[in-house]
Design a protein around this motif. Structure first.
Motif, PDB file in Angstrom:
ATOM      1  N   LYS A  40      -7.278   3.668  -7.519  1.00 15.81           N
ATOM      2  CA  LYS A  40      -7.049   2.284  -7.071  1.00 15.81           C
ATOM      3  C   LYS A  40      -6.947   2.299  -5.544  1.00 15.81           C
ATOM      4  O   LYS A  40      -6.162   3.092  -4.995  1.00 15.81           O
ATOM      5  N   ILE A  41      -7.749   1.493  -4.912  1.00 10.22           N
ATOM      6  CA  ILE A  41      -7.711   1.499  -3.447  1.00 10.22           C
ATOM      7  C   ILE A  41      -7.200   0.150  -2.950  1.00 10.22           C
ATOM      8  O   ILE A  41      -7.731  -0.892  -3.282  1.00 10.22           O
ATOM      9  N   ASP A  42      -6.125   0.219  -2.208  1.00  9.67           N
ATOM     10  CA  ASP A  42      -5.535  -0.989  -1.652  1.00  9.67           C
ATOM     11  C   ASP A  42      -4.936  -0.619  -0.301  1.00  9.67           C
ATOM     12  O   ASP A  42      -3.853  -0.039  -0.238  1.00  9.67           O
ATOM     13  N   ARG A  43      -5.623  -0.895   0.781  1.00  7.00           N
ATOM     14  CA  ARG A  43      -5.151  -0.463   2.099  1.00  7.00           C
ATOM     15  C   ARG A  43      -4.284  -1.536   2.757  1.00  7.00           C
ATOM     16  O   ARG A  43      -3.813  -1.348   3.888  1.00  7.00           O
ATOM     17  N   GLU A  44      -4.081  -2.649   2.064  1.00  7.56           N
ATOM     18  CA  GLU A  44      -3.216  -3.686   2.636  1.00  7.56           C
ATOM     19  C   GLU A  44      -1.766  -3.256   2.468  1.00  7.56           C
ATOM     20  O   GLU A  44      -1.341  -2.971   1.351  1.00  7.56           O
ATOM     21  N   ALA A  45      -1.044  -3.199   3.535  1.00  7.37           N
ATOM     22  CA  ALA A  45       0.347  -2.775   3.394  1.00  7.37           C
ATOM     23  C   ALA A  45       1.198  -3.424   4.473  1.00  7.37           C
ATOM     24  O   ALA A  45       0.741  -3.604   5.611  1.00  7.37           O
ATOM     25  N   LYS A  46       2.425  -3.734   4.112  1.00 10.14           N
ATOM     26  CA  LYS A  46       3.371  -4.345   5.065  1.00 10.14           C
ATOM     27  C   LYS A  46       3.893  -3.289   6.029  1.00 10.14           C
ATOM     28  O   LYS A  46       4.048  -3.507   7.209  1.00 10.14           O
ATOM     29  N   VAL A  47       4.169  -2.145   5.439  1.00  8.07           N
ATOM     30  CA  VAL A  47       4.763  -1.073   6.244  1.00  8.07           C
ATOM     31  C   VAL A  47       3.777   0.092   6.263  1.00  8.07           C
ATOM     32  O   VAL A  47       3.304   0.523   5.214  1.00  8.07           O
ATOM     33  N   ASN A  81       3.115  13.711 -10.202  1.00 10.79           N
ATOM     34  CA  ASN A  81       3.679  13.609 -11.532  1.00 10.79           C
ATOM     35  C   ASN A  81       4.669  12.469 -11.779  1.00 10.79           C
ATOM     36  O   ASN A  81       4.522  11.712 -12.711  1.00 10.79           O
ATOM     37  N   THR A  82       5.661  12.372 -10.945  1.00 14.81           N
ATOM     38  CA  THR A  82       6.770  11.471 -11.256  1.00 14.81           C
ATOM     39  C   THR A  82       6.439   9.997 -11.002  1.00 14.81           C
ATOM     40  O   THR A  82       6.919   9.126 -11.686  1.00 14.81           O
ATOM     41  N   TYR A  83       5.664   9.788  -9.984  1.00 15.44           N
ATOM     42  CA  TYR A  83       5.485   8.417  -9.489  1.00 15.44           C
ATOM     43  C   TYR A  83       4.095   7.889  -9.849  1.00 15.44           C
ATOM     44  O   TYR A  83       3.200   8.652 -10.181  1.00 15.44           O
ATOM     45  N   VAL A  84       3.964   6.596  -9.740  1.00  8.00           N
ATOM     46  CA  VAL A  84       2.636   5.992  -9.943  1.00  8.00           C
ATOM     47  C   VAL A  84       1.749   6.563  -8.833  1.00  8.00           C
ATOM     48  O   VAL A  84       2.030   6.400  -7.654  1.00  8.00           O
ATOM     49  N   SER A  85       0.684   7.244  -9.236  1.00 11.86           N
ATOM     50  CA  SER A  85      -0.030   8.022  -8.229  1.00 11.86           C
ATOM     51  C   SER A  85      -1.506   7.644  -8.128  1.00 11.86           C
ATOM     52  O   SER A  85      -2.278   8.354  -7.496  1.00 11.86           O
ATOM     53  N   ASN A  86      -1.872   6.524  -8.738  1.00 11.99           N
ATOM     54  CA  ASN A  86      -3.305   6.209  -8.725  1.00 11.99           C
ATOM     55  C   ASN A  86      -3.803   5.740  -7.357  1.00 11.99           C
ATOM     56  O   ASN A  86      -4.981   5.543  -7.155  1.00 11.99           O
ATOM     57  N   THR A  87      -2.896   5.609  -6.407  1.00 13.38           N
ATOM     58  CA  THR A  87      -3.325   5.248  -5.058  1.00 13.38           C
ATOM     59  C   THR A  87      -3.284   6.451  -4.120  1.00 13.38           C
ATOM     60  O   THR A  87      -3.510   6.308  -2.917  1.00 13.38           O
ATOM     61  N   PHE A  88      -2.982   7.609  -4.678  1.00 11.04           N
ATOM     62  CA  PHE A  88      -2.812   8.793  -3.813  1.00 11.04           C
ATOM     63  C   PHE A  88      -4.164   9.446  -3.526  1.00 11.04           C
ATOM     64  O   PHE A  88      -4.984   9.634  -4.420  1.00 11.04           O
ATOM     65  N   ASP A  89      -4.326   9.834  -2.290  1.00 12.65           N
ATOM     66  CA  ASP A  89      -5.505  10.591  -1.880  1.00 12.65           C
ATOM     67  C   ASP A  89      -4.975  11.950  -1.398  1.00 12.65           C
ATOM     68  O   ASP A  89      -4.386  12.043  -0.322  1.00 12.65           O
ATOM     69  N   GLY A 100       8.990  -1.024  -0.555  1.00 12.36           N
ATOM     70  CA  GLY A 100       8.740   0.424  -0.527  1.00 12.36           C
ATOM     71  C   GLY A 100       7.781   0.892  -1.603  1.00 12.36           C
ATOM     72  O   GLY A 100       7.617   2.110  -1.789  1.00 12.36           O
ATOM     73  N   ILE A 101       7.148  -0.031  -2.299  1.00 13.66           N
ATOM     74  CA  ILE A 101       6.185   0.400  -3.324  1.00 13.66           C
ATOM     75  C   ILE A 101       4.905   0.870  -2.624  1.00 13.66           C
ATOM     76  O   ILE A 101       4.354   0.169  -1.774  1.00 13.66           O
ATOM     77  N   ILE A 102       4.505   2.066  -2.992  1.00 14.39           N
ATOM     78  CA  ILE A 102       3.393   2.697  -2.271  1.00 14.39           C
ATOM     79  C   ILE A 102       2.087   1.980  -2.575  1.00 14.39           C
ATOM     80  O   ILE A 102       1.703   1.819  -3.738  1.00 14.39           O
TER      81      ILE A 102
END
Ligand SMILES: Cc1cc2nc3c(=O)[nH]c(=O)nc-3n(C[C@H](O)[C@H](O)[C@H](O)COP(=O)(O)OP(=O)(O)OC[C@H]3O[C@@H](n4cnc5c(N)ncnc54)[C@H](O)[C@@H]3O)c2cc1C
Ligand code: FES
Ligand code: FES
Length: 1295
Positions: free
Chosen positions: A720-727, A883-891, A852-854
């Motif tokens: 999942k790609i979402d580069r919009e972020a507040k922080v 493993n622990t966290y929702v990681s579908n946005t991790f590269d 703080g949601i990645i």
């Protein structure tokens, strides 16, 4: 008065030493004895009492401790105390009663209460440290120190790498006079304690008292005849034992001894610090000289004999301080001495011995020197014709030729004097000070009328801060302006040198100034201080007693699986009966091998190896180098990518380049280990120098842009790609290495067999690897190589592939010479050549929403594999990172990096420790950037699929009282400027996959129905044998006592995977289940044939089956079928909260409390599992806080001894250590519903640096409102690292 030499002194010649071991008189002929021969050598090699171990041989680890009873030369009463047998020369032992672990209790005579307790309270894992622990406690108990606080304070010299200490301390405290019944509810077995009334000593002596020899006497250690003259020395070495000072001078002033070198022997512990035991012509044992051990008190001074031991001195100080107002300050000095070395060293190490170290090595940060100088003490020097009294500072440059230190004189101080001392060390006990400091101010009407400021650890010539002393004289002390100039003066006084591995000069300078500030705060009346700075006045002192909670429920469905069963081997470990490879007796005609090292910078080209000097030594048999290897020159077995990617040379060949400093180029084989090592040092190696400087870390590789060393392995792209972020922000994170510090070093014994093969007994986790590697090196068919391993004294991954190295080297020698060969690395060798936990570095870019949601995380990981990329924890790191966290946005991009250090290797929870830390660091950073509670940020990001973890965390928040404590920590920090608290929580989930194979063999004996099991796992302290016995007992319905576990063996477990990764116990138990199932089927069949009733006892069932010809043995292999019924992968959860307290003026910290939930499924053995959890956490904690490896510019490891590499000690563990194995979490993936526990909790240790960061955040921002509260982690949070990140500046030091 000076001691005059005695005219015509008669010196009696003795040819035998006499002492008792367990009440048995030993008479040792002294001819041929070497002063370097230690009591430990004698006990182990001559008596074969191998329960007493050795490792560091420098008084630093405590595994060699024995109890001795010696007559005090002053009181004539025998005293019992612990000594490090590795430091004591055998020649010092005349007249001693010695008790080793074997004499305390054993199978035949029964076990001692101490042994019983450490067994019952699960204080043993690998058991290698256990005899030393028991002996220290035994001596303590006999010396009458049996209060809980005394006990807890007395184990600083005993290292245990496995347990985390809590159960050991609990076991021993349960025997204390003031024991907390909660510890066991059992009072000490007083019938065990036999009081000896001889001479009113009232000590507990298990043996008859030896007679103290009449002196003076001497032992001629050579072949020469009588002394030619009174007290004169023949051409050979001589050892004198004297009892008066006059006798000392008679010997050293004898004209015939004019040009002969000598050494006084008091405790002989100095060799633990500086190993300069160069041969002297003669030795004078002065430990029995009563004049040097007396003390007296007058109105003007306390006089103490120079050779009072440090332990005696502490007692004297406390006693006098109690009696005399003028000596109240001695309490502080006794407390300071409590931080010197450890109990066993202090029991025999003396004041004069310590001062003489300082005299010879000015850089030595002597605590004795410091406290004497600050107390204005005088050192009285006697040269046999006159005495001279000098200050400690003057003493340092005084001519001491043929002189001795006679006594110390300490003046009283009235109540206008204020004295304080400090010692800042890398860990709580048994470490030298990075900086030590003493302050003595005389203050009248708040004005300074005398000032003395002494520091150690600054530079070799530094004693007093003279400019600061001068400045502050006559000044009002509690005045900020004066203080500001005072600190500036201190700053110019203090010019630290730098000698690795000492901490940086900047730290030592700033620390020294901060200590002065701390001292002044401690003097200041409360009213002169602003409320927030008061916290700086107090020392950070750990409570006297630690405590803990171990909570679990027993699942009774499959007992004894699920029951808390003490370790099968625990009794043997606690009594010294358990034998390790290190303890194997020499086989007939056995030789010993030692590596020869090329001590040159990496990149040097090996030109030549000159062996003529080494080969000339008597006892040296052979030297072998790369060219002598019949097969392949690599000790790496090409088994699978877990264990092999590239060859690693057994020896660097001539013409090849060194890959790291000190790489082995061959082996010397000799009649003893000492000779082999002595000869090894004489081998002359020449190299063409390296053309470039070594690159020792990932940041160094990056700084040089050495991209050829960076190898991309894997990338996980986001789905999942979402580069919009507040922080949005980015950061870096750097992790160092960690030495395994297994207490049994790499060791192997190889015995040629009559069929041309080899029987190898390595201390290894991996028999298949050893077999493969040796087969390749020798070009020997694999079936000619027999391997057995009974147990291993700690491994933690270091004995997976690395044990192949020593095994191949020793096998080469045994094969060439057709003689048995043993090879044991010393601690220094082990630290130098054996690679460590992979250091790692990562960069990250992260974007989140306001909660703080990645939204995205780009992380690049660089794992430092050292010189060879054989242990690359790709899978483990990436798994932990997703493993622990929702990681579908991790590269996630994983790279390994080649550096010029020994190849990194698997270390407890490899990759997982790094992966968890990298992600948890990012989450912490997010919390910082968003201003949210770090736990809430984690909860917001956890993958909801981890329902077990989420429910655990919810329970945990309540159990640990997290929310209230979070507030309390924040409130505390608001009002305290120099003392801060920190709290951090981390969850983990670690996947376990059983893609490995393990065997087990069960044999049932028809004679009595007893059962023997051998399996493919290796007992390394993780409790595999106990869990195996539980499973077999459950499966057959027999008592656990009917089962024995035999050594691991490559006949029974051929082609077996290594022991590690927390996989082995589960995997072996699954193979046992299958094996037991088949056997049960056959026994049931036979029962049916014979028509036996259901209640037929087991022995009869077995006998019946045997009579019907049933095979009563079964060999089974377990391997996972990822798609079939054998699928056994699962996830292990954990959550941990750590609370720390940090002194921002020193960088020291205490872990006040740890709350830890570890998911053990339905624990198969809560005793073993809790032990694994505590031990793993402690190892992780050590990695992140204390353990620091330092290389010099040539790539040489400067941290290879217990003096400078510090794993955690017993007073570094959490003050309150609360562990819970949550109930009702059966694991559906394993037959016994349990989960593995030995590795994952290591990852929870990362909560410690996060808690320290939390504390630092407050300190940084409070001190500097503009400062960034975020602290990047860069190596462990050592005292230095913490202090330097506080952003202290002496301009902030105000009242
Ligand atoms: C593991 C360990 C940790 C340590 N930690 C610390 C620490 O934190 N801080 C610290 O300050 N020290 C520390 N030490 C040093 C320790 O205090 C000294 O080893 C001890 O005090 C030396 O005393 P000894 O009687 O054993 O000396 P020995 O080893 O017997 O002798 C040392 C030297 O002193 C000479 N000597 C002895 N007595 C006299 C005398 N009366 N007159 C003249 N010369 C004499 C001997 O000839 C010899 O050269 C540590 C030591 C060890 C082994
Ligand atoms: S071997 Fe003696 S203290 Fe380590
Ligand atoms: S049990 Fe203490 S070192 Fe292994």
């Amino acid at each position: 008065m000076a001691a005059q030499p005695i005219k015509n002194m008669e010196v009696k010649k003795e040819s035998f030493l006499e002492f008792y071991i367990h009440g048995e008189l030993k008479r040792v002929n002294t001819v041929g004895l070497k002063p370097e021969m230690t009591l430990n050598d004698y006990i182990r090699n001559n008596l074969g009492l191998t329960g007493t171990k050795n490792m560091c041989k420098e008084g630093g680890c405590g595994i060699c401790i024995v109890s001795v009873s010696i007559e005090n030369p002053v009181t004539k009463v025998r005293e019992v105390f612990a000594v490090n047998s590795c430091l004591v020369s055998i020649l010092s032992c005349n007249g001693w009663d010695i008790t080793t672990i074997e004499g305390v209790g054993n199978r035949k005579k029964g076990y001692h209460a101490i042994q019983d307790r450490i067994v019952k309270l699960n204080g043993t894992q690998c058991g290698f440290c256990t005899p030393g622990m028991v002996m220290n406690m035994y001596a303590l108990q006999q010396s009458g120190k049996t209060k809980m606080a005394d006990i807890e304070n007395s184990f600083g010299g005993n290292t245990c790498r496995c347990t985390g200490y809590r159960p050991i301390l609990d076991a021993f405290k349960s025997l204390a006079a003031d024991s907390d019944e909660a510890l066991l509810g059992i009072l000490p077995d007083i019938e065990e304690i036999k009081l000896c009334k001889k001479d009113g000593c009232e000590k507990i002596c298990p043996t008859p008292c030896a007679t103290t020899p009449k002196t003076p006497l001497y032992y001629d250690l050579g072949s020469s005849s009588e002394l030619q003259n009174v007290g004169s020395v023949s051409s050979e070495q001589v050892w004198f034992k004297v009892s008066t000072v006059a006798e000392i001078f008679s010997i050293i002033n004898n004209p015939n001894n004019e040009n002969r070198s000598y050494r006084l022997i008091a405790g002989n512990t100095a060799k633990g610090v500086y190993k300069d035991m160069n041969k002297r012509d003669y030795y004078i044992d002065i430990s029995g000289v009563s004049e040097l051990r007396t003390h007296s008190l007058s109105t003007t001074r306390l006089t103490i004999g120079a050779n009072c031991t440090l332990a005696e001195t502490m007692d004297i100080f406390l006693n006098i301080a109690d009696r005399d107002e003028g000596f109240k300050h001695l309490t502080k000095c006794a407390d300071h001495l409590d931080l010197v070395a450890n109990v066993a060293v202090r029991n025999i190490g003396t004041l004069a011995g310590n001062l003489m170290i300082k005299y010879a090595h000015k850089e030595f940060p002597s605590d004795v020197f410091l406290i004497l100088e600050i107390m204005n003490a005088k050192i009285v020097i006697d040269n046999g014709s006159a005495v001279q009294s000098v200050s400690p500072a003057t003493f340092l440059n005084y001519n001491l030729t043929k002189s001795i230190i006679r006594r110390i004189e300490i003046p009283p101080l009235d109540n206008t004097f204020f004295l304080e001392t400090y010692k800042i060390m890398p860990r709580a006990q048994n470490a030298h000070g990075y900086v030590n400091a003493g302050f003595l101010f005389r203050v009248r009407n708040n004005s300074v009328v005398a000032a003395s400021i002494v520091y150690g650890g600054i530079n070799p010539n530094f004693v007093h801060a003279t400019a600061a002393e001068k400045y502050i004289m006559g000044k009002q002390l509690f005045n900020n302006q004066n203080l500001s100039v005072f600190f500036q003066n201190l700053s110019s006084d203090i010019q630290p040198n730098h000698f690795l591995p000492d901490p940086s000069p900047e730290y030592r300078k700033q620390l020294a100034i901060a200590l002065a500030y701390k001292f002044i705060l401690s003097l200041a009346p409360e009213t002169t201080l602003s409320a927030d700075v008061r916290s700086g006045a107090k020392k950070l002192i750990r409570p006297a007693l630690s405590t803990g909670v171990q909570e679990y429920t027993v699942n009774e469905a499959m007992l004894p699986v699920g029951k808390g069963v003490t370790k099968l081997e625990a009794v043997d470990q606690a009594s010294g009966a358990a034998q390790y490879t290190f303890d194997l007796p020499d086989a007939p005609h056995q030789l010993h091998a030692a590596f020869v090292y090329a001590n040159f910078a990496p990149g040097s080209k090996l030109k030549d190896i000159g062996t003529s000097k080494a080969m000339a030594i008597t006892g040296v048999e052979a030297f072998y180098k790369a060219e002598d290897i019949p097969g392949k020159n690599t000790f790496m077995a090409p088994i699978n990518p877990f264990f092999y990617n590239t060859d690693e040379p057994l020896f660097v060949a001539t013409g090849d380049f060194l890959k790291f400093y000190g790489q082995p180029v061959g082996i010397i084989v000799a009649s003893s280990r000492d000779i082999a090592m002595e000869a090894s040092a004489l081998v002359e190696i020449t190299c063409d120098p390296a053309q470039t400087s070594p690159l020792l870390t990932v940041p160094a590789v990056m700084a040089q842009n050495a991209t050829e060393r960076i190898h991309h392995v894997n990338t996980i792209l986001p789905s999942k790609i979402d580069r919009e972020a507040k922080v949005k922000f980015e950061g870096t994170f750097n992790m160092g290495c960690q030495a395994h510090f297994a207490m049994e070093m790499q060791v192997v014994q190889v015995i040629p067999t009559d069929d041309g093969g080899l029987h190898i007994q390595p201390s290894t986790q991996y028999i298949d690897g050893v077999q493969y590697a040796v087969s390749d090196v020798l070009k020997m068919p694999a079936n000619k190589i027999t391997i057995t391993v009974k147990r291993v004294g700690g491994a933690f991954g270091s004995k997976l592939t690395r044990s192949q190295w020593t095994a191949c080297a020793a096998a080469l020698a045994a094969y060439k010479l057709n003689r048995p060969v043993k090879m044991a690395l010393s601690m220094e060798e082990n630290m130098n050549v054996i690679g460590k936990r992979n250091p790692a570095y990562c960069t990250y870019k992260v974007g989140t929403d306001e909660n703080g949601i990645i939204k995205y995380l780009d992380q690049k990981i660089y794992s430092d594999v050292g010189a060879y990329h054989n242990c690359v924890p790709v899978m483990q790191t990436l798994d932990a990172l997703t493993n622990t966290y929702v990681s579908n946005t991790f590269d996630l991009e994983y790279n390994f990096v080649i550096t010029d250090t020994p190849a990194s290797t698997w270390a407890r929870a490899p990759g997982a420790v790094e992966g968890i830390a990298m992600l948890e660091n990012v989450l912490e950073h997010i919390a910082y950037k968003t201003g949210k509670d770090p736990l809430d940020v984690r909860m917001a990001n956890i993958n909801p699929a981890h329902t077990t973890l989420l429910s655990m965390i919810n329970q945990f928040i309540v159990w640990s009282d997290y929310r209230a404590r979070r507030k309390a920590v924040d409130d505390f920090n608001k009002v305290n400027r120099w003392r801060k608290k920190g709290l951090a929580v981390i969850p983990i989930s670690i996947s376990l996959q059983f893609l490995v194979n393990h065997y087990s063999q069960i044999s049932i004996y028809h004679i009595d129905g007893t059962i023997a099991v051998s399996h493919g796992g290796v007992e390394i302290g993780q409790g595999i044998n106990t869990k195996v016995a539980q499973v077999v007992a459950y499966e057959f319905g027999v008592p656990i006592e009917q089962i024995v576990i035999r050594p691991t063996d490559n006949m029974i477990s051929p082609n077996n995977f290594g022991t590690g990764g927390a996989l082995t116990t589960e995997s072996v138990c699954m193979s046992l289940k299958a094996g037991c199932g088949k056997l049960k089927e056959r026994i049931q069949w036979a029962k049916g044939i014979a028509n036996l009733p259901d209640e037929t006892p087991w022995p009869l069932l077995v006998k019946n089956a045997w009579a019907l010809g049933v095979t009563l043995t079964e060999n089974t292999m377990f391997v996972q079928d990822p798609n079939g019924p054998n699928k056994a992968d699962y996830v292990i959860y954990g959550v941990c909260a750590t609370e720390v307290e940090v002194d921002m003026l020193t960088g020291s910290h205490i872990i006040n409390r740890v709350d830890l939930f570890e998911d053990a499924g339905d624990s198969s053995n809560p005793f073993v599992d809790i032990g694994q959890v505590e031990g793993a956490f402690t190892m992780g904690m050590g990695y992140w806080t204390i353990e620091n490896t330092v290389y010099n510019h040539d790539g040489r490891n400067m941290t290879t001894s217990t003096w400078n590499y510090k794993p955690p000690g017993p007073k570094d563990i959490p003050v309150n250590f609360r562990v819970k194995l949550p109930s009702n979490q059966p694991n559906p993936s394993t037959p016994y519903k349990n989960k593995a526990t030995s590795e994952p909790p290591t990852c929870l240790g990362f909560s410690v640096p996060l808690a320290i960061k939390d504390a630092l955040k407050s300190a940084r921002t409070q001190g500097n409102p503009q400062a960034d509260g975020w602290v990047p982690i860069d190596g462990p949070f050592t005292v230095e690292n913490i202090f330097m990140k506080c952003m202290n500046n002496f301009n902030q030091y105000r009242l």
